[in-house]
Design a protein around this motif. Structure first.
Motif, PDB file in Angstrom:
ATOM      1  N   LEU A  95       0.833  -1.209   0.000  1.00  0.00           N
ATOM      2  CA  LEU A  95       0.000   0.000   0.000  1.00  0.00           C
ATOM      3  C   LEU A  95       0.864   1.253   0.000  1.00  0.00           C
ATOM      4  N   MET A  96       1.945   1.238   0.757  1.00  0.00           N
ATOM      5  CA  MET A  96       2.855   2.388   0.808  1.00  0.00           C
ATOM      6  C   MET A  96       3.467   2.656  -0.568  1.00  0.00           C
ATOM      7  N   SER A  97       3.823   1.596  -1.284  1.00  0.00           N
ATOM      8  CA  SER A  97       4.405   1.751  -2.619  1.00  0.00           C
ATOM      9  C   SER A  97       3.433   2.423  -3.572  1.00  0.00           C
ATOM     10  N   VAL A  98       2.168   2.017  -3.501  1.00  0.00           N
ATOM     11  CA  VAL A  98       1.161   2.576  -4.405  1.00  0.00           C
ATOM     12  C   VAL A  98       0.905   4.046  -4.090  1.00  0.00           C
ATOM     13  N   VAL A  99       0.660   4.350  -2.826  1.00  0.00           N
ATOM     14  CA  VAL A  99       0.321   5.727  -2.448  1.00  0.00           C
ATOM     15  C   VAL A  99       1.501   6.670  -2.683  1.00  0.00           C
ATOM     16  N   THR A 100       2.691   6.245  -2.283  1.00  0.00           N
ATOM     17  CA  THR A 100       3.878   7.082  -2.466  1.00  0.00           C
ATOM     18  C   THR A 100       4.199   7.261  -3.945  1.00  0.00           C
ATOM     19  N   GLY A 101       3.868   6.244  -4.745  1.00  0.00           N
ATOM     20  CA  GLY A 101       4.214   6.290  -6.162  1.00  0.00           C
ATOM     21  C   GLY A 101       3.524   7.382  -6.952  1.00  0.00           C
ATOM     22  N   PHE A 102       2.416   7.930  -6.442  1.00  0.00           N
ATOM     23  CA  PHE A 102       1.727   8.982  -7.177  1.00  0.00           C
ATOM     24  C   PHE A 102       2.602  10.223  -7.347  1.00  0.00           C
ATOM     25  N   GLN A 103       3.498  10.457  -6.407  1.00  0.00           N
ATOM     26  CA  GLN A 103       4.407  11.601  -6.548  1.00  0.00           C
ATOM     27  C   GLN A 103       5.339  11.399  -7.736  1.00  0.00           C
ATOM     28  N   GLY A 104       5.806  10.156  -7.922  1.00  0.00           N
ATOM     29  CA  GLY A 104       6.667   9.855  -9.061  1.00  0.00           C
ATOM     30  C   GLY A 104       5.937   9.991 -10.382  1.00  0.00           C
ATOM     31  N   LEU A 105       4.662   9.596 -10.396  1.00  0.00           N
ATOM     32  CA  LEU A 105       3.866   9.748 -11.619  1.00  0.00           C
ATOM     33  C   LEU A 105       3.703  11.216 -11.992  1.00  0.00           C
ATOM     34  N   TRP A 106       3.503  12.049 -10.995  1.00  0.00           N
ATOM     35  CA  TRP A 106       3.364  13.488 -11.264  1.00  0.00           C
ATOM     36  C   TRP A 106       4.660  14.063 -11.834  1.00  0.00           C
ATOM     37  N   GLU A 107       5.779  13.530 -11.367  1.00  0.00           N
ATOM     38  CA  GLU A 107       7.083  13.997 -11.842  1.00  0.00           C
ATOM     39  C   GLU A 107       7.254  13.746 -13.338  1.00  0.00           C
ATOM     40  N   VAL A 108       6.720  12.632 -13.843  1.00  0.00           N
ATOM     41  CA  VAL A 108       6.901  12.269 -15.262  1.00  0.00           C
ATOM     42  C   VAL A 108       5.574  12.355 -16.013  1.00  0.00           C
ATOM     43  N   ARG A 109       4.681  13.223 -15.569  1.00  0.00           N
ATOM     44  CA  ARG A 109       3.335  13.308 -16.137  1.00  0.00           C
ATOM     45  C   ARG A 109       3.347  13.601 -17.625  1.00  0.00           C
ATOM     46  N   SER A 110       4.293  14.426 -18.074  1.00  0.00           N
ATOM     47  CA  SER A 110       4.331  14.745 -19.510  1.00  0.00           C
ATOM     48  C   SER A 110       4.757  13.535 -20.338  1.00  0.00           C
ATOM     49  N   ALA A 111       5.672  12.723 -19.792  1.00  0.00           N
ATOM     50  CA  ALA A 111       6.130  11.531 -20.512  1.00  0.00           C
ATOM     51  C   ALA A 111       5.055  10.452 -20.555  1.00  0.00           C
ATOM     52  N   LEU A 112       4.131  10.462 -19.594  1.00  0.00           N
ATOM     53  CA  LEU A 112       3.080   9.443 -19.550  1.00  0.00           C
ATOM     54  C   LEU A 112       2.171   9.507 -20.775  1.00  0.00           C
ATOM     55  N   SER A 113       1.950  10.715 -21.282  1.00  0.00           N
ATOM     56  CA  SER A 113       1.005  10.888 -22.388  1.00  0.00           C
ATOM     57  C   SER A 113       1.646  10.759 -23.765  1.00  0.00           C
ATOM     58  N   ARG A 114       2.962  10.567 -23.812  1.00  0.00           N
ATOM     59  CA  ARG A 114       3.634  10.546 -25.108  1.00  0.00           C
ATOM     60  C   ARG A 114       3.401   9.246 -25.871  1.00  0.00           C
ATOM     61  N   ASN A 115       3.260   8.149 -25.156  1.00  0.00           N
ATOM     62  CA  ASN A 115       3.099   6.866 -25.826  1.00  0.00           C
ATOM     63  C   ASN A 115       2.154   5.988 -25.010  1.00  0.00           C
ATOM     64  N   VAL A 116       0.864   6.353 -25.042  1.00  0.00           N
ATOM     65  CA  VAL A 116      -0.137   5.626 -24.261  1.00  0.00           C
ATOM     66  C   VAL A 116      -0.276   4.167 -24.703  1.00  0.00           C
ATOM     67  N   PRO A 117      -0.275   3.861 -26.019  1.00  0.00           N
ATOM     68  CA  PRO A 117      -0.377   2.445 -26.410  1.00  0.00           C
ATOM     69  C   PRO A 117       0.742   1.588 -25.819  1.00  0.00           C
ATOM     70  N   ARG A 118       1.977   2.109 -25.794  1.00  0.00           N
ATOM     71  CA  ARG A 118       3.076   1.333 -25.219  1.00  0.00           C
ATOM     72  C   ARG A 118       2.883   1.148 -23.719  1.00  0.00           C
ATOM     73  N   LEU A 119       2.395   2.188 -23.053  1.00  0.00           N
ATOM     74  CA  LEU A 119       2.119   2.084 -21.624  1.00  0.00           C
ATOM     75  C   LEU A 119       1.085   1.003 -21.351  1.00  0.00           C
ATOM     76  N   MET A 120       0.038   0.951 -22.172  1.00  0.00           N
ATOM     77  CA  MET A 120      -1.002  -0.063 -21.990  1.00  0.00           C
ATOM     78  C   MET A 120      -0.471  -1.469 -22.270  1.00  0.00           C
ATOM     79  N   ARG A 121       0.539  -1.566 -23.158  1.00  0.00           N
ATOM     80  CA  ARG A 121       1.150  -2.882 -23.429  1.00  0.00           C
ATOM     81  C   ARG A 121       1.834  -3.444 -22.184  1.00  0.00           C
ATOM     82  N   PHE A 122       2.194  -2.587 -21.267  1.00  0.00           N
ATOM     83  CA  PHE A 122       2.786  -3.041 -20.009  1.00  0.00           C
ATOM     84  C   PHE A 122       1.722  -3.243 -18.932  1.00  0.00           C
ATOM     85  N   ILE A 123       0.858  -2.261 -18.774  1.00  0.00           N
ATOM     86  CA  ILE A 123      -0.074  -2.282 -17.642  1.00  0.00           C
ATOM     87  C   ILE A 123      -1.107  -3.403 -17.759  1.00  0.00           C
ATOM     88  N   LEU A 124      -1.758  -3.521 -18.925  1.00  0.00           N
ATOM     89  CA  LEU A 124      -2.853  -4.490 -19.051  1.00  0.00           C
ATOM     90  C   LEU A 124      -2.381  -5.942 -18.900  1.00  0.00           C
TER      91      LEU A 124
END
Length: 247
Positions: free
Chosen positions: A50-79
């Motif tokens: 739980l700590m990893s998930v909650v704390t990880g949101f700060q890291g996501l905000w740090e790379v928020r612009s990179a998250l939207s650059r290649n959504v299909p590739r991101l989904m290839r990992f997450i799903l």
């Protein structure tokens, strides 16, 4: 809860939060050893997850612009990663998880040890959608079986000569999605009892602050340094798994 237990929880939260902020992975590697002194294994794993998930949101905000650059590739990992978690849980009764951990540990040590001391980093830069999805699926299965979801993706992404933000924008969401699924399963099994929730509330402020310090370091390191960090974490993860299995 005793003062000594609180101290170990705070130390674990500090170490895990820092590495979460720095690398977006490896929280359990640095936090679990301390927190296991204070809590039973199920509660400790539930807290760290739980700590990893909650704390990880700060890291996501740090790379928020990179998250939207290649959504299909991101989904290839997450799903595939999420799909692999229940498969791994289902395989627990068929495959010896401890033997599997030893195999993964040896693999991590060989990979991390070989490239940690080489001047040239591994380089694999062509597009590989099938391999990406396969590694994510296997990572999810390993997460469900042995809590090792990040091992293979960490090695794979350390081979990609990408900017650090682009690498993190895949690794951290993958880890958070798999660990989020694991958190829900632990909650369903009743792991988040009053003691675990209390420990989480104690750990959370320190974990968030330490993650901010880790993010400050992340902003200052180069892309190659970040890749070397992932390779070094692979080696440490392998050594940690091996030591726990043998001891």
């Amino acid at each position: 809860m005793s003062w000594s237990a609180i101290l170990f929880i705070l130390i674990g939260a500090s170490a895990g939060g820092f590495i979460n902020g720095l690398a977006g992975s490896g929280t359990a590697l640095f936090a679990l050893g301390f927190i296991l002194v204070a809590l039973d294994p199920v509660s400790a794993v539930a807290l760290v997850t739980l700590m990893s998930v909650v704390t990880g949101f700060q890291g996501l905000w740090e790379v928020r612009s990179a998250l939207s650059r290649n959504v299909p590739r991101l989904m290839r990992f997450i799903l595939p990663g999420i799909a692999g978690v229940p498969v791994g849980v289902g395989l627990l009764s068929l495959i010896d998880a401890e033997t599997l951990k030893l195999i993964i540990a040896i693999f991590l040590i060989l990979y991390g040890g070989f490239f940690s001391f080489r001047a040239n980093l591994p380089k694999f830069d062509r597009r590989t959608p099938v391999i990406d999805s396969t590694i994510a699926l296997v990572g999810g299965v390993l997460g469900g079986m042995a809590s090792l979801s990040g091992a293979l993706p960490m090695m794979w992404l350390s081979m990609r000569p990408w900017p650090k933000a682009e690498t993190r924008a895949l690794l951290q969401p993958f880890n958070m999605s798999v660990l989020g699924s694991t958190t829900l399963m632990l909650w369903w099994r009743g792991a988040y009892d009053p003691q675990t929730v209390t420990a989480f509330l104690i750990a959370l402020p320190v974990s968030l602050l330490s993650a901010q310090i880790g993010l400050m370091v992340f902003r200052r390191i180069t892309d190659d340094m970040f890749r070397r960090l992932l390779i070094g974490l692979s080696l440490l993860l392998g050594l940690g798994i091996l030591i726990r299995a043998l001891v």
